[in-house]
Design a protein around this motif. Structure first.
Motif, mmCIF file in Angstrom:
data_model
loop_
_atom_site.group_PDB
_atom_site.id
_atom_site.type_symbol
_atom_site.label_atom_id
_atom_site.label_comp_id
_atom_site.label_asym_id
_atom_site.label_seq_id
_atom_site.Cartn_x
_atom_site.Cartn_y
_atom_site.Cartn_z
ATOM 1 N N LEU A 100 0.822 -1.210 0.000
ATOM 2 C CA LEU A 100 0.000 0.000 0.000
ATOM 3 C C LEU A 100 0.858 1.265 0.000
ATOM 4 C CD1 LEU A 100 -2.816 -1.037 2.499
ATOM 5 C CD2 LEU A 100 -3.110 -0.496 0.081
ATOM 6 N N LEU A 101 1.937 1.251 0.777
ATOM 7 C CA LEU A 101 2.824 2.417 0.809
ATOM 8 C C LEU A 101 3.489 2.644 -0.542
ATOM 9 C CD1 LEU A 101 4.511 2.120 4.330
ATOM 10 C CD2 LEU A 101 2.909 3.870 3.536
ATOM 11 N N GLY A 102 3.951 1.583 -1.176
ATOM 12 C CA GLY A 102 4.567 1.715 -2.499
ATOM 13 C C GLY A 102 3.575 2.195 -3.534
ATOM 14 N N PHE A 103 2.359 1.633 -3.488
ATOM 15 C CA PHE A 103 1.302 2.046 -4.411
ATOM 16 C C PHE A 103 0.965 3.517 -4.199
ATOM 17 C CE2 PHE A 103 -3.162 2.537 -5.639
ATOM 18 C CZ PHE A 103 -3.153 1.993 -6.910
ATOM 19 N N ALA A 104 0.873 3.943 -2.935
ATOM 20 C CA ALA A 104 0.563 5.337 -2.619
ATOM 21 C C ALA A 104 1.689 6.268 -3.080
ATOM 22 C CB ALA A 104 0.320 5.507 -1.123
ATOM 23 N N PHE A 107 -2.731 -1.708 -17.310
ATOM 24 C CA PHE A 107 -2.632 -0.647 -16.310
ATOM 25 C C PHE A 107 -3.358 0.610 -16.777
ATOM 26 C CE2 PHE A 107 -0.488 2.840 -14.104
ATOM 27 C CZ PHE A 107 -0.507 2.394 -12.798
ATOM 28 N N PHE A 108 -3.156 0.972 -18.042
ATOM 29 C CA PHE A 108 -3.816 2.146 -18.615
ATOM 30 C C PHE A 108 -5.335 1.951 -18.602
ATOM 31 C CE2 PHE A 108 -5.040 5.060 -22.053
ATOM 32 C CZ PHE A 108 -4.375 6.209 -21.649
ATOM 33 N N ALA A 109 -5.801 0.758 -18.952
ATOM 34 C CA ALA A 109 -7.248 0.470 -18.942
ATOM 35 C C ALA A 109 -7.811 0.578 -17.530
ATOM 36 C CB ALA A 109 -7.511 -0.914 -19.529
ATOM 37 N N VAL A 110 -7.086 0.075 -16.540
ATOM 38 C CA VAL A 110 -7.531 0.173 -15.146
ATOM 39 C C VAL A 110 -7.621 1.643 -14.736
ATOM 40 C CG1 VAL A 110 -6.814 -0.274 -12.750
ATOM 41 C CG2 VAL A 110 -6.738 -2.117 -14.435
ATOM 42 N N ASN A 111 -6.671 2.460 -15.162
ATOM 43 C CA ASN A 111 -6.693 3.881 -14.821
ATOM 44 C C ASN A 111 -7.815 4.623 -15.528
ATOM 45 O OD1 ASN A 111 -4.402 5.015 -12.990
ATOM 46 N ND2 ASN A 111 -3.603 3.222 -14.041
ATOM 47 N N ILE A 112 -8.142 4.225 -16.742
ATOM 48 C CA ILE A 112 -9.304 4.818 -17.427
ATOM 49 C C ILE A 112 -10.581 4.456 -16.672
ATOM 50 C CG2 ILE A 112 -10.732 4.650 -19.508
ATOM 51 C CD1 ILE A 112 -8.125 4.647 -21.119
ATOM 52 N N ALA A 113 -10.677 3.209 -16.214
ATOM 53 C CA ALA A 113 -11.844 2.808 -15.420
ATOM 54 C C ALA A 113 -11.939 3.655 -14.151
ATOM 55 C CB ALA A 113 -11.766 1.324 -15.074
ATOM 56 N N GLY A 114 -10.805 3.930 -13.512
ATOM 57 C CA GLY A 114 -10.791 4.791 -12.331
ATOM 58 C C GLY A 114 -11.267 6.198 -12.652
ATOM 59 N N ALA A 115 -10.825 6.731 -13.783
ATOM 60 C CA ALA A 115 -11.267 8.072 -14.200
ATOM 61 C C ALA A 115 -12.774 8.089 -14.455
ATOM 62 C CB ALA A 115 -10.503 8.510 -15.445
ATOM 63 N N LEU A 116 -13.286 7.007 -15.038
ATOM 64 C CA LEU A 116 -14.734 6.918 -15.283
ATOM 65 C C LEU A 116 -15.523 6.861 -13.975
ATOM 66 C CD1 LEU A 116 -14.822 4.507 -18.363
ATOM 67 C CD2 LEU A 116 -15.200 6.988 -18.326
ATOM 68 N N LEU A 149 -12.991 6.078 -4.286
ATOM 69 C CA LEU A 149 -13.479 4.861 -4.949
ATOM 70 C C LEU A 149 -12.569 4.453 -6.106
ATOM 71 C CD1 LEU A 149 -17.320 5.606 -5.000
ATOM 72 C CD2 LEU A 149 -16.087 4.014 -3.496
ATOM 73 N N ALA A 150 -12.102 5.431 -6.872
ATOM 74 C CA ALA A 150 -11.213 5.144 -7.999
ATOM 75 C C ALA A 150 -9.886 4.570 -7.518
ATOM 76 C CB ALA A 150 -10.987 6.407 -8.822
ATOM 77 N N THR A 151 -9.383 5.046 -6.387
ATOM 78 C CA THR A 151 -8.124 4.535 -5.849
ATOM 79 C C THR A 151 -8.264 3.081 -5.422
ATOM 80 O OG1 THR A 151 -7.438 6.739 -5.164
ATOM 81 C CG2 THR A 151 -6.360 4.879 -4.074
ATOM 82 N N VAL A 152 -9.387 2.738 -4.800
ATOM 83 C CA VAL A 152 -9.630 1.342 -4.435
ATOM 84 C C VAL A 152 -9.676 0.477 -5.698
ATOM 85 C CG1 VAL A 152 -11.334 -0.256 -3.436
ATOM 86 C CG2 VAL A 152 -10.788 1.888 -2.263
ATOM 87 N N LEU A 153 -10.385 0.943 -6.718
ATOM 88 C CA LEU A 153 -10.445 0.199 -7.982
ATOM 89 C C LEU A 153 -9.059 0.067 -8.611
ATOM 90 C CD1 LEU A 153 -12.079 -1.083 -10.351
ATOM 91 C CD2 LEU A 153 -12.162 1.220 -11.324
ATOM 92 N N ARG A 154 -8.299 1.134 -8.623
ATOM 93 C CA ARG A 154 -6.956 1.105 -9.220
ATOM 94 C C ARG A 154 -6.033 0.153 -8.455
ATOM 95 N NH1 ARG A 154 -7.763 7.254 -9.982
ATOM 96 N NH2 ARG A 154 -8.092 7.397 -12.222
ATOM 97 N N PHE A 155 -6.101 0.173 -7.129
ATOM 98 C CA PHE A 155 -5.264 -0.735 -6.336
ATOM 99 C C PHE A 155 -5.630 -2.188 -6.637
ATOM 100 C CE2 PHE A 155 -4.440 -3.201 -2.430
ATOM 101 C CZ PHE A 155 -3.056 -3.071 -2.400
ATOM 102 N N TRP A 156 -6.928 -2.486 -6.613
ATOM 103 C CA TRP A 156 -7.368 -3.843 -6.918
ATOM 104 C C TRP A 156 -6.937 -4.250 -8.327
ATOM 105 C CZ3 TRP A 156 -10.559 -5.487 -10.844
ATOM 106 C CH2 TRP A 156 -10.873 -6.845 -10.821
ATOM 107 N N GLY A 157 -7.186 -3.400 -9.307
ATOM 108 C CA GLY A 157 -6.843 -3.721 -10.693
ATOM 109 C C GLY A 157 -5.355 -3.874 -10.910
ATOM 110 N N THR A 158 -4.568 -3.014 -10.253
ATOM 111 C CA THR A 158 -3.113 -3.086 -10.406
ATOM 112 C C THR A 158 -2.569 -4.387 -9.839
ATOM 113 O OG1 THR A 158 -2.895 -0.688 -10.376
ATOM 114 C CG2 THR A 158 -0.933 -1.955 -9.814
ATOM 115 N N ARG A 159 -3.047 -4.776 -8.659
ATOM 116 C CA ARG A 159 -2.483 -5.977 -8.036
ATOM 117 C C ARG A 159 -3.066 -7.268 -8.600
ATOM 118 N NH1 ARG A 159 -3.831 -8.579 -2.991
ATOM 119 N NH2 ARG A 159 -1.671 -8.215 -2.456
#
Length: 159
Positions: free
Chosen positions: A8-12, A77-86, A118-128
Motif C-alpha cells: 500500500l505504501l509503495g502504491f501510494a 494498467f492504462f485500462a484500469v486507470n481509465i476505469a478509475g477516471a470513469l 473509490l477510484a483509488t480502491v479500484l486502481r489498487f485492486w486492478g493493479t495488483r
C-alpha cells in the motif's frame, strides 16, 4: 492486513508522484503552452499513468510478473486507470445531475473526494490482480513460490 502495508505504501508513493506529474504537466500545458483544456488533460493523464506504471513496475511490484510483457502490463494498467477516471466522472454525474448538488464545492467533493477514494480502491485492486497478478496471501513473492537461494531463481514447492 499487515502484509499489505509495504504494498500500500509503495502504491501510494507511485500514485502521489503520478498525481504531481499529471497536475504539473496540466498546469504547464494550460498556462505557458496555451493548450486547450481537453488536450492538456489527455496528455497529462497519459503522463501520470506512465509515471504510476513506472513506479509500480520498478518499485512496488518489481518482483511480480517480471517475465510478463511490459507492453501488456502497461496496456492493462492504462485500462484500469481509465476505469478509475470513469468512476470519478460517474460520481460527479450522480451528484451534479442525479442529486442536484450543483455547486463547485459539491462537484469537488464528489469528484476529487468520494470519486478519488473509490477510484483509488479500484486502481489498487486492478493493479495488483490484473496488471501484476499478486497471489493471494503473499506480498513480494510470486504465486506462493519460495526463492531457491542457490540458483537465484524461483523454485516450485517441490524443490
Amino acid at each position: 492486513m499487515r502484509s499489505l502495508g509495504p504494498e500500500l505504501l509503495g502504491f501510494a508513493a507511485a500514485g502521489i508522484c503520478a498525481y504531481a506529474a499529471d497536475l504539473g504537466l496540466f498546469i504547464w500545458l494550460r498556462g505557458p503552452v496555451g493548450m486547450d483544456p481537453l488536450t492538456a488533460k489527455a496528455l497529462s493523464f497519459v503522463a501520470g499513468c506512465s509515471v504510476a506504471y513506472a513506479g509500480n513496475a520498478l518499485g512496488t511490484y518489481r518482483r511480480e510478473a517480471a517475465d510478463a510483457s511490459r507492453l501488456r502490463q502497461y496496456a492493462v494498467f492504462f485500462a484500469v486507470n481509465i476505469a478509475g477516471a470513469l468512476v470519478q466522472l460517474l460520481c460527479i454525474a450522480v451528484s451534479h445531475y442525479g442529486l442536484g448538488l450543483t455547486s463547485q464545492r459539491a462537484d469537488t467533493v464528489s469528484g476529487a473526494g468520494i470519486g478519488m477514494a473509490l477510484a483509488t480502491v479500484l486502481r489498487f485492486w486492478g493493479t495488483r490482480t490484473l496488471v501484476f497478478r499478486v497471489a493471494r496471501g503473499t506480498s513480494g513473492t510470486t504465486s506462493g513460490t519460495t526463492p531457491d537461494r542457490t540458483a537465484g531463481r524461483e523454485a516450485t514447492w517441490t524443490g
